[in-house]
Structure formats: C-alpha cells, structure tokens
Design a protein around this motif. Structure first.
Motif, PDB file in Angstrom:
ATOM      1  N   ALA A  82       0.975  -1.016   0.037  1.00 62.51           N
ATOM      2  CA  ALA A  82      -0.009   0.189  -0.037  1.00 62.51           C
ATOM      3  C   ALA A  82       0.950   1.361   0.196  1.00 62.51           C
ATOM      4  O   ALA A  82       1.840   1.327   0.871  1.00 62.51           O
ATOM      5  N   VAL A  83       0.309   2.157  -0.679  1.00 65.88           N
ATOM      6  CA  VAL A  83       1.177   3.346  -0.948  1.00 65.88           C
ATOM      7  C   VAL A  83       0.178   4.710  -0.460  1.00 65.88           C
ATOM      8  O   VAL A  83      -0.961   4.679  -1.089  1.00 65.88           O
ATOM      9  N   VAL A  84       0.494   5.235   0.688  1.00 66.02           N
ATOM     10  CA  VAL A  84      -0.558   6.453   1.080  1.00 66.02           C
ATOM     11  C   VAL A  84       0.210   7.576   1.042  1.00 66.02           C
ATOM     12  O   VAL A  84       1.175   7.939   1.542  1.00 66.02           O
ATOM     13  N   GLY A  85      -0.638   8.684   0.277  1.00 73.95           N
ATOM     14  CA  GLY A  85      -0.313  10.004   0.201  1.00 73.95           C
ATOM     15  C   GLY A  85      -1.191  10.714   1.035  1.00 73.95           C
ATOM     16  O   GLY A  85      -2.382  10.699   0.947  1.00 73.95           O
ATOM     17  N   ILE A  86      -0.588  11.658   2.168  1.00 73.46           N
ATOM     18  CA  ILE A  86      -1.299  12.259   2.796  1.00 73.46           C
ATOM     19  C   ILE A  86      -1.193  13.814   2.332  1.00 73.46           C
ATOM     20  O   ILE A  86      -0.239  14.132   1.993  1.00 73.46           O
ATOM     21  N   ASP A  87      -2.331  14.278   2.785  1.00 72.21           N
ATOM     22  CA  ASP A  87      -2.539  15.904   2.465  1.00 72.21           C
ATOM     23  C   ASP A  87      -2.387  16.762   3.742  1.00 72.21           C
ATOM     24  O   ASP A  87      -3.156  16.442   4.764  1.00 72.21           O
ATOM     25  N   VAL A  88      -1.513  17.741   3.788  1.00 72.62           N
ATOM     26  CA  VAL A  88      -1.304  18.354   4.969  1.00 72.62           C
ATOM     27  C   VAL A  88      -1.426  19.793   4.411  1.00 72.62           C
ATOM     28  O   VAL A  88      -1.162  20.145   3.333  1.00 72.62           O
ATOM     29  N   ASP A  89      -1.629  20.844   5.138  1.00 74.47           N
ATOM     30  CA  ASP A  89      -1.519  22.233   5.138  1.00 74.47           C
ATOM     31  C   ASP A  89      -0.421  22.634   4.467  1.00 74.47           C
ATOM     32  O   ASP A  89       0.902  22.248   4.969  1.00 74.47           O
ATOM     33  N   PRO A 120      -1.969  -4.450  11.162  1.00 79.97           N
ATOM     34  CA  PRO A 120      -1.196  -5.536  10.328  1.00 79.97           C
ATOM     35  C   PRO A 120      -1.377  -5.308   8.803  1.00 79.97           C
ATOM     36  O   PRO A 120      -0.625  -5.737   8.051  1.00 79.97           O
ATOM     37  N   TYR A 121      -2.400  -4.196   8.264  1.00 80.49           N
ATOM     38  CA  TYR A 121      -2.259  -3.955   6.852  1.00 80.49           C
ATOM     39  C   TYR A 121      -1.677  -2.951   6.502  1.00 80.49           C
ATOM     40  O   TYR A 121      -1.054  -2.754   5.369  1.00 80.49           O
ATOM     41  N   GLY A 122      -1.032  -2.016   7.510  1.00 83.95           N
ATOM     42  CA  GLY A 122      -0.181  -0.961   7.296  1.00 83.95           C
ATOM     43  C   GLY A 122       1.196  -0.960   7.635  1.00 83.95           C
ATOM     44  O   GLY A 122       1.983  -0.260   7.501  1.00 83.95           O
ATOM     45  N   VAL A 123       1.609  -2.158   8.357  1.00 84.63           N
ATOM     46  CA  VAL A 123       2.881  -2.336   8.720  1.00 84.63           C
ATOM     47  C   VAL A 123       3.854  -2.117   7.691  1.00 84.63           C
ATOM     48  O   VAL A 123       5.122  -1.466   8.162  1.00 84.63           O
ATOM     49  N   ASN A 124       3.685  -2.349   6.614  1.00 83.59           N
ATOM     50  CA  ASN A 124       4.692  -2.248   5.611  1.00 83.59           C
ATOM     51  C   ASN A 124       4.219  -1.225   4.511  1.00 83.59           C
ATOM     52  O   ASN A 124       4.879  -1.261   3.267  1.00 83.59           O
ATOM     53  N   ALA A 125       3.229  -0.380   4.815  1.00 91.11           N
ATOM     54  CA  ALA A 125       2.854   0.712   4.051  1.00 91.11           C
ATOM     55  C   ALA A 125       3.924   1.612   3.781  1.00 91.11           C
ATOM     56  O   ALA A 125       4.725   2.063   4.583  1.00 91.11           O
ATOM     57  N   LEU A 126       3.852   2.345   2.612  1.00 91.36           N
ATOM     58  CA  LEU A 126       4.941   3.413   2.184  1.00 91.36           C
ATOM     59  C   LEU A 126       3.819   4.822   2.512  1.00 91.36           C
ATOM     60  O   LEU A 126       2.679   4.840   1.976  1.00 91.36           O
ATOM     61  N   VAL A 127       4.461   5.922   3.046  1.00 91.87           N
ATOM     62  CA  VAL A 127       3.575   7.067   3.437  1.00 91.87           C
ATOM     63  C   VAL A 127       4.550   8.266   2.767  1.00 91.87           C
ATOM     64  O   VAL A 127       5.628   8.299   2.955  1.00 91.87           O
ATOM     65  N   THR A 128       3.684   8.986   2.171  1.00 94.49           N
ATOM     66  CA  THR A 128       4.532  10.235   1.465  1.00 94.49           C
ATOM     67  C   THR A 128       3.355  11.539   1.835  1.00 94.49           C
ATOM     68  O   THR A 128       2.269  11.272   1.804  1.00 94.49           O
ATOM     69  N   ALA A 129       4.085  12.485   1.874  1.00 95.06           N
ATOM     70  CA  ALA A 129       3.537  13.711   2.149  1.00 95.06           C
ATOM     71  C   ALA A 129       3.731  14.719   0.916  1.00 95.06           C
ATOM     72  O   ALA A 129       3.376  15.817   0.955  1.00 95.06           O
ATOM     73  N   ASP A 130       4.756  14.341  -0.163  1.00 95.12           N
ATOM     74  CA  ASP A 130       4.771  14.964  -0.923  1.00 95.12           C
ATOM     75  C   ASP A 130       3.502  15.262  -1.912  1.00 95.12           C
ATOM     76  O   ASP A 130       2.865  14.566  -2.098  1.00 95.12           O
ATOM     77  N   MET A 131       3.207  16.650  -2.279  1.00 93.42           N
ATOM     78  CA  MET A 131       2.110  17.058  -2.660  1.00 93.42           C
ATOM     79  C   MET A 131       1.728  16.387  -4.245  1.00 93.42           C
ATOM     80  O   MET A 131       0.609  16.200  -4.263  1.00 93.42           O
ATOM     81  N   ASP A 132       2.864  16.405  -4.947  1.00 90.80           N
ATOM     82  CA  ASP A 132       2.688  15.786  -6.286  1.00 90.80           C
ATOM     83  C   ASP A 132       2.335  14.363  -6.157  1.00 90.80           C
ATOM     84  O   ASP A 132       1.674  13.936  -7.071  1.00 90.80           O
TER      85      ASP A 132
END
Length: 179
Positions: free
Chosen positions: A80-87, A110-122
């Motif tokens: 899973a790759v998760v992009g987060i939106d921040v201010d 258990p589903y997110g243990v190896n997820a990739l998290v990015t805060a890059d807007m693009d």
C-alpha cells in the motif's frame, strides 16, 4: 634463525588447529533444539485480499492523525502507498512529524505495517488520480500513465539531448557581441 623456525612452526600448528573438522553429523532437529526462541511482537503483515477495503481502512487511519487533511491510498499486490494531504503552509519539520505519526499508526496495523507514506503534494495528487482510475475500472492504464508522468519528472533533460526545431538552424546559438 632458530627463533623464527620455532615461531613459524607454532603459527602453523595454530592455523591448522583452528580449522573445522569435517563431521558426519546431521543438523539437530527442532525438537532437540534448546536455544531460546522469541515470538514476534510486531503485527505481521496480512495478505491483502480486498484492496478497496484495505485502501479505505488505511485512509481512515491516516485521516485520524492530527494535521492530516486527507489521504489517498493505492494498493497494488500486497503493498500500500498512502499519500497524505497536509496544510501547505507547514514547515518541513512539522510535515515530517505528521508523516511519522501516520507511519507509527500504520506500524500497529497488520495491513499498514509495511505501507509507504508520502507527504509530497505531487505524489499524493498522483495517488489520488490512480485511485480514481481504479474506481473507473482502469487500474492498469491509470497506473501506467501516472508512472510515466512520475518517471518523466525524475529523468533529467540534458541540453545535449535536445534537437533544434528547424533543421537549417545552427547548432550553436549566436552570442551577442555586446557582452
């Protein structure tokens, strides 16, 4: 000379004595193994069977973190790759703290243990577009188009690789003599 000969002999005896002896034994069976074994305390990564449900679950987890305005998750295979939106006005250190908090919440899931998290807007926007392509029934085409766009941004453009539009145009620009 005698000291060197004695030293050399002792060194040879030590070197040959440190070698391993070939044994004709089998490895010990697990039943007779009395070594200490540790149980894994971290959640194990579950196999993702319903990517829509996992995507929604991870987005919900991410949006419950203070500072996250929205989240977009794309699941492909068992990743899973998760992009987060921040201010957009937050400084880099605060964005890093929020991203770390999301990753910490995922580590306990258990589903997110190896997820990739990015805060890059693009990248977050591209993940949103991939997600909408998946919902429209075009997962492969949407993913391929977005990956082409991402790679197009990564690959540098070298001036030597450019061709003039007009074949009659000189390859070197004329310099202004006033300079």
């Amino acid at each position: 000379m005698g000291k060197w000969l004695v030293s050399a002999m002792i060194l040879c005896l030590l070197a040959t004595g440190c070698g391993t002896v070939a044994r004709n034994e089998t490895s010990p069976s697990p039943q007779n193994d009395d070594r200490v074994r540790a149980q894994q305390t971290e959640p194990r990564k579950k196999e993702i069977k319903n990517s829509k449900q996992v995507s929604s679950h991870l987005e919900t987890l991410a949006t419950h973190i203070p500072g996250v305005k929205g989240a977009h998750c794309v699941v492909f295979g068992n990743t899973a790759v998760v992009g987060i939106d921040v201010d957009g006005t937050l400084d880099r250190s605060r964005v890093g703290t929020i991203k770390y908090a999301v990753a910490e919440a995922f580590r306990k899931d258990p589903y997110g243990v190896n997820a990739l998290v990015t805060a890059d807007m693009d990248l977050a926007e591209r993940l949103r577009e991939i997600q909408s392509d998946i919902r429209r029934g075009q997962p492969i085409a949407g993913f391929a188009n977005e990956m082409a766009d991402i790679i197009g941004r990564i690959v540098p453009q070298l001036p030597g690789d450019t061709l003039p539009k007009d074949p009659n145009m000189q390859t070197e620009p004329k310099l202004d003599k006033r300079m």
